[in-house]
Design a protein around this motif. Structure first.
Motif, PDB file in Angstrom:
ATOM      1  N   THR A 289       4.709   5.332   2.898  1.00 28.03           N
ATOM      2  CA  THR A 289       4.039   6.616   3.029  1.00 28.03           C
ATOM      3  C   THR A 289       5.029   7.701   2.670  1.00 28.03           C
ATOM      4  O   THR A 289       6.121   7.766   3.245  1.00 28.03           O
TER       5      THR A 289
ATOM      6  N   THR B 122       0.856  -1.178   0.000  1.00 24.87           N
ATOM      7  CA  THR B 122       0.000   0.000   0.000  1.00 24.87           C
ATOM      8  C   THR B 122       0.893   1.230   0.000  1.00 24.87           C
ATOM      9  O   THR B 122       1.836   1.318   0.789  1.00 24.87           O
TER      10      THR B 122
ATOM     11  N   GLU C 145       0.958   5.596  -0.153  1.00 26.89           N
ATOM     12  CA  GLU C 145       0.263   6.880  -0.066  1.00 26.89           C
ATOM     13  C   GLU C 145       1.248   7.990  -0.354  1.00 26.89           C
ATOM     14  O   GLU C 145       2.338   8.018   0.233  1.00 26.89           O
TER      15      GLU C 145
ATOM     16  N   ARG D 127      -3.940  14.668  -0.410  1.00 28.95           N
ATOM     17  CA  ARG D 127      -3.469  13.344  -0.794  1.00 28.95           C
ATOM     18  C   ARG D 127      -3.449  13.316  -2.312  1.00 28.95           C
ATOM     19  O   ARG D 127      -4.459  13.514  -2.969  1.00 28.95           O
TER      20      ARG D 127
ATOM     21  N   SER E 114      -3.058   7.289  -3.742  1.00 21.98           N
ATOM     22  CA  SER E 114      -2.939   6.154  -2.828  1.00 21.98           C
ATOM     23  C   SER E 114      -3.461   4.931  -3.560  1.00 21.98           C
ATOM     24  O   SER E 114      -4.331   5.021  -4.421  1.00 21.98           O
TER      25      SER E 114
END
Length: 122
Positions: free
Chosen positions: A78, A5, A7, A14, A17
Motif C-alpha cells: 500500500t 495486491t 494500491e 485512489r 490498484s
C-alpha cells in the motif's frame, strides 16, 4: 507467477490498484524493490520521488509521489502518498516552467523534478 495486491493512493483519490509482480519506490532509506513474499516493512517516501509498479500483465505504472508512506506485507503493498501524479497525466511543460523560474518554493521545485523523473521512467 507469484503476485501481490498493490494500491497507490493519494489524499484526493485512489490512483491505481491491482495485481503486480514488482514495486519499486524511493524512500528516505534509499530505493526499495518489493516482490511477492517480501518481509513486512514500513517506509517513508521521499518528496519528489518515483514509484514504479510492474503489473501481472507486464505493464508499467509509474507515478511521481510527494511524501507519504509505503506499507508492505507478504501479499500487499500500500502506497499512501500525500499527493501523486501518474506519469501519463503529468504536464511536462508546466513542470519545466516551474524549474525555469528558479523559484524559491522548494516544495514546488522538488515536485516538478519528481514529475519529470516519473515521465522519464515511464
Amino acid at each position: 507467477m507469484a503476485e501481490m495486491t498493490v494500491e497507490l493512493v493519494a489524499v484526493e483519490q485512489r490512483l491505481w490498484s491491482g495485481s503486480a509482480t514488482l514495486v519499486s519506490a524511493q524512500t528516505t532509506e534509499g530505493e526499495i524493490g518489493i516482490m511477492p513474499g517480501h518481509e513486512p516493512v514500513l517506509g517513508q517516501l521521499v518528496e519528489g520521488g518515483v514509484v514504479a509498479i510492474t503489473t501481472v500483465d507486464g505493464e508499467r505504472v509509474v507515478a511521481a509521489v510527494h511524501g507519504g508512506f509505503l506499507s508492505v506485507t507478504a501479499t500487499t503493498v500500500t502506497i499512501l502518498a500525500e499527493s501523486a501524479d501518474l506519469a501519463q497525466d503529468i504536464d511536462v511543460d508546466a513542470a519545466k516552467v516551474v524549474l525555469a523560474e528558479e523559484s524559491d518554493d522548494v516544495v514546488a521545485v522538488t515536485a516538478a523534478k519528481g514529475r519529470l523523473r516519473a515521465v522519464e521512467r515511464a
